[in-house]
Scaffold this active site. Structure first.
Site, short mmCIF file in Angstrom:
data_model
loop_
_atom_site.label_atom_id
_atom_site.label_comp_id
_atom_site.label_asym_id
_atom_site.label_seq_id
_atom_site.Cartn_x
_atom_site.Cartn_y
_atom_site.Cartn_z
N ARG A 82 41.26 75.44 61.32
CA ARG A 82 40.67 74.99 62.59
C ARG A 82 41.44 75.56 63.78
O ARG A 82 40.86 75.89 64.81
CB ARG A 82 40.63 73.46 62.64
CG ARG A 82 39.52 72.89 61.74
CD ARG A 82 39.79 71.46 61.31
NE ARG A 82 39.80 70.52 62.39
CZ ARG A 82 40.40 69.32 62.34
NH1 ARG A 82 41.06 68.95 61.25
NH2 ARG A 82 40.34 68.53 63.36
N ARG A 104 40.80 58.00 57.48
CA ARG A 104 41.35 59.31 57.82
C ARG A 104 40.25 60.34 57.63
O ARG A 104 39.41 60.19 56.73
CB ARG A 104 42.53 59.65 56.89
CG ARG A 104 43.76 58.81 57.21
CD ARG A 104 44.89 59.04 56.22
NE ARG A 104 45.86 57.97 56.35
CZ ARG A 104 46.97 58.03 57.08
NH1 ARG A 104 47.27 59.16 57.72
NH2 ARG A 104 47.78 57.00 57.18
N ARG A 111 32.59 75.01 72.20
CA ARG A 111 33.67 75.57 71.39
C ARG A 111 33.59 77.09 71.30
O ARG A 111 34.46 77.70 70.70
CB ARG A 111 33.57 75.01 69.97
CG ARG A 111 34.60 73.90 69.68
CD ARG A 111 34.30 73.41 68.28
NE ARG A 111 35.41 72.81 67.61
CZ ARG A 111 35.62 71.50 67.55
NH1 ARG A 111 34.86 70.67 68.22
NH2 ARG A 111 36.62 71.03 66.84
N ARG A 170 47.30 61.23 61.44
CA ARG A 170 46.45 60.37 62.26
C ARG A 170 45.39 59.62 61.45
O ARG A 170 44.93 60.08 60.41
CB ARG A 170 45.83 61.14 63.42
CG ARG A 170 44.82 62.18 63.05
CD ARG A 170 44.37 62.95 64.30
NE ARG A 170 43.32 63.88 63.97
CZ ARG A 170 42.70 64.65 64.84
NH1 ARG A 170 43.04 64.62 66.12
NH2 ARG A 170 41.75 65.46 64.43
N LYS A 229 42.14 64.99 72.72
CA LYS A 229 40.90 64.95 73.50
C LYS A 229 40.18 63.61 73.31
O LYS A 229 39.72 63.01 74.27
CB LYS A 229 39.94 66.09 73.07
CG LYS A 229 40.53 67.48 73.21
CD LYS A 229 39.50 68.57 72.90
CE LYS A 229 39.01 68.61 71.46
NZ LYS A 229 40.03 68.98 70.45
#
Ligand code: AMP
Length: 221
Positions: free
Chosen positions: A172, A160, A88, A127, A13
């Site tokens: 999550r 990070r 959300r 990531r 996203k």
């Protein structure tokens, strides 16, 4: 144009929202980034958010709707925005609808980034991003062209996220399936839900999103 990018953590996203900002001037509104800034500033909201985020849980709906409502008032949002990580929950979606209506605005599209759960943990665990401009990278899939130097701005500092570890990611994902996935039928019923293949290459995902934006611009949604 005002859009929501909807997908689990690691769906891409943020990457796509930044591209929409660069290409269309649609401001990226990331509640995760806003909360991380609040944590860094040490504000009262930040202190509350730190524990909630590290546990992979959600902040209260009313607070999040208020945070986005205040941000949407700012002048840079008049040309449109991309909501990244908000809403959300169905409660947030309802709050958003009410808040936009009061301001004479609406959502044009909610774009679901469909991804495979199994791939997400690998994606998220690798990531990292540039501390200066936020450009995202990945240990396996997208390393900077020159090791240790941001392709976009040349900075050499990367970070990070504290919640990008396997245990927090699993929590999550569970929260996404339980609390956020019900937004798919919510927006389907309103006729504004579109879906792209979030497992495709980044450029291909961008092309699919562009086609949706274009269909809205020409009225052929
Ligand atoms: P993100 O960067 O979007 O993955 O968000 C990181 C974390 O911030 C989430 O796991 C939540 O703890 C919190 N958060 C971000 N956006 C929201 C939201 N719209 N509602 C509640 N909590 C949120």
């Amino acid at each position: 144009m005002n859009v929501v990018l909807l997908g689990p953590p690691g769906a891409g996203k943020g990457t796509q929202a930044r591209r929409l900002e660069d290409g269309h001037g649609m401001v990226q509104l990331s509640t995760g980034d806003m909360l991380r800034a609040a944590v860094a500033s040490g504000s009262a909201i930040g202190r509350q958010a730190k524990d909630v985020m590290e546990a992979g849980q959600l902040m209260p709906d009313a607070l999040m709707v208020e945070m986005i409502g205040a941000r949407i008032e700012e002048p840079d949002c008049v040309h449109g925005f991309t909501l990244d990580g908000f809403p959300r929950t169905v409660g947030q979606a309802e709050g958003l609808d009410r808040m936009l209506e009061q301001r004479g605005k609406k959502l044009d599209f909610v774009i679901e980034m469909a991804v495979d759960d199994a791939a997400l943990i690998e994606r998220i665990a690798g990531r990292f991003e540039c501390c200066s401009c936020g450009t995202g990278y990945h240990d396996t899939f997208k390393r900077p062209a020159t090791k240790g130097v941001c392709d976009n701005c040349g900075d050499t500092n990367f970070r990070r996220r504290a919640d990008d570890n396997a245990a927090a990611v699993e929590r999550r994902l569970t929260v996404f399936h339980n609390q956020t996935a019900p937004l798919l039928p919510y927006y389907q019923e309103r006729g504004i839900l579109r879906t792209v293949d979030g497992m495709a290459e980044i450029d291909e995902v961008s092309r699919q999103i562009e086609a949706i934006i274009e269909s809205g611009a020409t009225g052929k949604a």
